[in-house]
Design a protein around this motif. Structure first.
Motif, PDB file in Angstrom:
ATOM      1  N   ARG A  11     -55.384  -7.142  11.853  1.00  0.00           N
ATOM      2  CA  ARG A  11     -53.634  -6.451  11.774  1.00  0.00           C
ATOM      3  C   ARG A  11     -53.860  -5.198  13.358  1.00  0.00           C
ATOM      4  O   ARG A  11     -54.846  -4.382  13.352  1.00  0.00           O
ATOM      5  N   THR A  12     -53.007  -5.658  14.134  1.00  0.00           N
ATOM      6  CA  THR A  12     -52.731  -5.133  15.473  1.00  0.00           C
ATOM      7  C   THR A  12     -52.353  -3.529  15.442  1.00  0.00           C
ATOM      8  O   THR A  12     -51.508  -3.532  14.705  1.00  0.00           O
ATOM      9  N   ALA A  13     -52.742  -2.393  15.720  1.00  0.00           N
ATOM     10  CA  ALA A  13     -52.082  -1.412  15.646  1.00  0.00           C
ATOM     11  C   ALA A  13     -50.735  -1.274  16.414  1.00  0.00           C
ATOM     12  O   ALA A  13     -51.025  -2.166  17.735  1.00  0.00           O
ATOM     13  N   LEU A  14     -49.884  -0.533  15.869  1.00  0.00           N
ATOM     14  CA  LEU A  14     -48.284  -0.331  16.234  1.00  0.00           C
ATOM     15  C   LEU A  14     -48.501   1.052  16.505  1.00  0.00           C
ATOM     16  O   LEU A  14     -48.084   1.436  16.097  1.00  0.00           O
ATOM     17  N   ARG A  15     -47.866   1.687  17.816  1.00  0.00           N
ATOM     18  CA  ARG A  15     -47.518   2.534  18.280  1.00  0.00           C
ATOM     19  C   ARG A  15     -45.804   2.595  17.377  1.00  0.00           C
ATOM     20  O   ARG A  15     -45.217   2.239  17.331  1.00  0.00           O
ATOM     21  N   VAL A  16     -46.405   4.347  17.158  1.00  0.00           N
ATOM     22  CA  VAL A  16     -45.061   4.636  15.732  1.00  0.00           C
ATOM     23  C   VAL A  16     -43.451   4.355  16.537  1.00  0.00           C
ATOM     24  O   VAL A  16     -42.926   4.468  15.725  1.00  0.00           O
ATOM     25  N   LEU A  17     -43.601   6.179  17.304  1.00  0.00           N
ATOM     26  CA  LEU A  17     -43.207   6.571  18.313  1.00  0.00           C
ATOM     27  C   LEU A  17     -41.687   5.280  19.096  1.00  0.00           C
ATOM     28  O   LEU A  17     -40.694   5.853  18.319  1.00  0.00           O
ATOM     29  N   PRO A  18     -42.205   4.115  19.324  1.00  0.00           N
ATOM     30  CA  PRO A  18     -41.366   3.404  20.011  1.00  0.00           C
ATOM     31  C   PRO A  18     -40.408   3.143  19.144  1.00  0.00           C
ATOM     32  O   PRO A  18     -38.978   3.100  18.693  1.00  0.00           O
ATOM     33  N   ARG A  19     -41.712   2.726  17.578  1.00  0.00           N
ATOM     34  CA  ARG A  19     -40.581   1.812  16.266  1.00  0.00           C
ATOM     35  C   ARG A  19     -39.340   3.081  15.555  1.00  0.00           C
ATOM     36  O   ARG A  19     -38.219   2.363  15.906  1.00  0.00           O
ATOM     37  N   LEU A  20     -40.340   3.955  15.991  1.00  0.00           N
ATOM     38  CA  LEU A  20     -38.654   5.559  15.357  1.00  0.00           C
ATOM     39  C   LEU A  20     -37.332   5.156  16.524  1.00  0.00           C
ATOM     40  O   LEU A  20     -37.086   5.558  15.425  1.00  0.00           O
ATOM     41  N   GLU A  21     -37.847   5.120  17.322  1.00  0.00           N
ATOM     42  CA  GLU A  21     -36.804   5.723  18.476  1.00  0.00           C
ATOM     43  C   GLU A  21     -36.005   4.443  18.278  1.00  0.00           C
ATOM     44  O   GLU A  21     -34.706   4.850  18.295  1.00  0.00           O
ATOM     45  N   ARG A  22     -36.053   3.722  18.319  1.00  0.00           N
ATOM     46  CA  ARG A  22     -35.219   2.094  18.175  1.00  0.00           C
ATOM     47  C   ARG A  22     -34.782   2.370  16.549  1.00  0.00           C
ATOM     48  O   ARG A  22     -33.686   2.399  16.574  1.00  0.00           O
ATOM     49  N   VAL A  23     -35.067   2.883  15.892  1.00  0.00           N
ATOM     50  CA  VAL A  23     -34.650   2.723  14.337  1.00  0.00           C
ATOM     51  C   VAL A  23     -33.568   4.186  14.929  1.00  0.00           C
ATOM     52  O   VAL A  23     -31.872   3.752  14.232  1.00  0.00           O
ATOM     53  N   ILE A  24     -33.956   5.278  15.267  1.00  0.00           N
ATOM     54  CA  ILE A  24     -32.454   6.294  15.630  1.00  0.00           C
ATOM     55  C   ILE A  24     -31.549   5.818  16.157  1.00  0.00           C
ATOM     56  O   ILE A  24     -30.139   6.236  15.511  1.00  0.00           O
ATOM     57  N   VAL A  25     -31.505   4.766  17.765  1.00  0.00           N
ATOM     58  CA  VAL A  25     -30.747   4.011  18.165  1.00  0.00           C
ATOM     59  C   VAL A  25     -29.388   3.000  17.267  1.00  0.00           C
ATOM     60  O   VAL A  25     -28.455   3.712  17.485  1.00  0.00           O
ATOM     61  N   ASP A  26     -30.636   2.759  16.208  1.00  0.00           N
ATOM     62  CA  ASP A  26     -29.859   2.026  15.505  1.00  0.00           C
ATOM     63  C   ASP A  26     -29.143   2.019  14.482  1.00  0.00           C
ATOM     64  O   ASP A  26     -27.661   1.388  14.044  1.00  0.00           O
ATOM     65  N   LEU A  27     -29.728   3.822  13.684  1.00  0.00           N
ATOM     66  CA  LEU A  27     -28.403   4.486  12.906  1.00  0.00           C
ATOM     67  C   LEU A  27     -27.872   5.143  13.058  1.00  0.00           C
ATOM     68  O   LEU A  27     -27.371   5.597  12.044  1.00  0.00           O
ATOM     69  N   ALA A  28     -27.608   5.593  14.512  1.00  0.00           N
ATOM     70  CA  ALA A  28     -26.490   6.810  14.562  1.00  0.00           C
ATOM     71  C   ALA A  28     -25.107   6.266  14.698  1.00  0.00           C
ATOM     72  O   ALA A  28     -24.669   8.008  14.318  1.00  0.00           O
ATOM     73  N   PRO A  29     -24.582   4.826  14.041  1.00  0.00           N
ATOM     74  CA  PRO A  29     -23.532   5.428  13.963  1.00  0.00           C
ATOM     75  C   PRO A  29     -23.361   6.113  12.612  1.00  0.00           C
ATOM     76  O   PRO A  29     -21.904   7.070  12.005  1.00  0.00           O
ATOM     77  N   LEU A  30     -24.691   6.333  11.589  1.00  0.00           N
ATOM     78  CA  LEU A  30     -24.492   6.948  10.404  1.00  0.00           C
ATOM     79  C   LEU A  30     -24.116   8.579  10.477  1.00  0.00           C
ATOM     80  O   LEU A  30     -24.254   9.275   9.767  1.00  0.00           O
ATOM     81  N   GLY A  31     -24.731   8.794  11.875  1.00  0.00           N
ATOM     82  CA  GLY A  31     -24.128   9.989  12.188  1.00  0.00           C
ATOM     83  C   GLY A  31     -23.108  11.053  12.654  1.00  0.00           C
ATOM     84  O   GLY A  31     -23.124  11.983  13.285  1.00  0.00           O
ATOM     85  N   GLU A  32     -22.605  10.005  13.667  1.00  0.00           N
ATOM     86  CA  GLU A  32     -21.316   9.859  13.666  1.00  0.00           C
ATOM     87  C   GLU A  32     -20.215  11.210  13.138  1.00  0.00           C
ATOM     88  O   GLU A  32     -20.007  10.409  11.698  1.00  0.00           O
ATOM     89  N   GLY A  33     -19.348  13.024  13.479  1.00  0.00           N
ATOM     90  CA  GLY A  33     -18.775  12.572  13.348  1.00  0.00           C
ATOM     91  C   GLY A  33     -19.458  14.210  12.662  1.00  0.00           C
ATOM     92  O   GLY A  33     -19.345  15.278  11.259  1.00  0.00           O
ATOM     93  N   ARG A  34     -20.980  13.858  12.292  1.00  0.00           N
ATOM     94  CA  ARG A  34     -21.697  14.904  11.348  1.00  0.00           C
ATOM     95  C   ARG A  34     -22.952  15.664  13.002  1.00  0.00           C
ATOM     96  O   ARG A  34     -22.787  15.344  13.777  1.00  0.00           O
ATOM     97  N   THR A  35     -22.823  17.627  12.369  1.00  0.00           N
ATOM     98  CA  THR A  35     -23.821  17.573  13.274  1.00  0.00           C
ATOM     99  C   THR A  35     -25.228  17.466  12.882  1.00  0.00           C
ATOM    100  O   THR A  35     -26.020  18.214  11.934  1.00  0.00           O
ATOM    101  N   LEU A  36     -25.875  16.395  13.447  1.00  0.00           N
ATOM    102  CA  LEU A  36     -27.400  16.056  13.145  1.00  0.00           C
ATOM    103  C   LEU A  36     -28.123  16.081  14.061  1.00  0.00           C
ATOM    104  O   LEU A  36     -28.021  16.282  15.261  1.00  0.00           O
ATOM    105  N   ARG A  37     -29.887  17.574  14.130  1.00  0.00           N
ATOM    106  CA  ARG A  37     -30.677  17.458  15.036  1.00  0.00           C
ATOM    107  C   ARG A  37     -31.717  17.179  14.934  1.00  0.00           C
ATOM    108  O   ARG A  37     -32.395  16.936  13.602  1.00  0.00           O
ATOM    109  N   PHE A  38     -32.395  16.036  15.597  1.00  0.00           N
ATOM    110  CA  PHE A  38     -33.589  15.014  15.645  1.00  0.00           C
ATOM    111  C   PHE A  38     -34.508  16.249  15.471  1.00  0.00           C
ATOM    112  O   PHE A  38     -35.146  17.016  16.706  1.00  0.00           O
ATOM    113  N   ASP A  39     -35.565  16.701  14.951  1.00  0.00           N
ATOM    114  CA  ASP A  39     -36.755  17.599  15.389  1.00  0.00           C
ATOM    115  C   ASP A  39     -37.976  16.289  15.305  1.00  0.00           C
ATOM    116  O   ASP A  39     -38.014  16.521  14.483  1.00  0.00           O
ATOM    117  N   ILE A  40     -38.937  16.032  16.418  1.00  0.00           N
ATOM    118  CA  ILE A  40     -39.606  15.210  16.519  1.00  0.00           C
ATOM    119  C   ILE A  40     -40.893  15.484  17.454  1.00  0.00           C
ATOM    120  O   ILE A  40     -40.881  15.634  18.096  1.00  0.00           O
TER     121      ILE A  40
END
Length: 142
Positions: A11-40
């Protein structure tokens, strides 16, 4: 990415941060209307050999649950001791539920953590989930 070398799978090593950032962007609609801050706090060079589809599924479920069902405020995602820690405050409006059970008043189906656990077991990932005070913390060894 999996490559075949002779009869051995590697298995090739995968960088975690770009995949994490993509997931957060994709899931952004779940946080609409809420006060959310990410501490990464995940170094750009942090990597894992967890298969990419599995990593995406784990991150999507755990980060999605934190965004959709946690208390307003923050979601912490940190790399400590070669494990990714995803944590958030528990929502005071919803009573705790046993794994695989839907919490009363929750829009979820109660399946997310069960899916994550089974996926981890299937791929030999020692997932740990715990409640620490008013927070829930999931740890995924990388």
């Amino acid at each position: 990415r999996i490559g075949v070398t002779g009869w051995q799978l590697t298995r090739t090593a995968l960088r975690v941060l770009p995949r994490l950032e993509r997931v957060i962007v994709d899931l952004a609609p779940l946080g609409e209307g809420r006060t959310l801050r990410f501490d990464i706090d995940v170094p750009p060079d942090a990597s894992t050999r967890i298969p990419e589809a599995v990593l995406r599924s784990l991150l999507s479920n755990l980060v999605g649950n934190a965004m959709a069902h946690g208390a307003d405020g923050w979601v912490g995602i940190h790399l400590r001791d070669r494990a990714l820690h995803i944590e958030n405050a528990l929502s005071p409006e919803l009573p705790p539920a046993a794994e695989g059970q839907r919490r009363e008043g929750s829009p979820g189906l109660g399946l997310g953590l069960g899916i994550v656990r089974r996926r981890c077991e299937r791929h030999g990932i020692a997932l740990q989930v715990s409640c620490e005070g008013n927070r829930v913390v999931a740890r995924i060894p990388l």
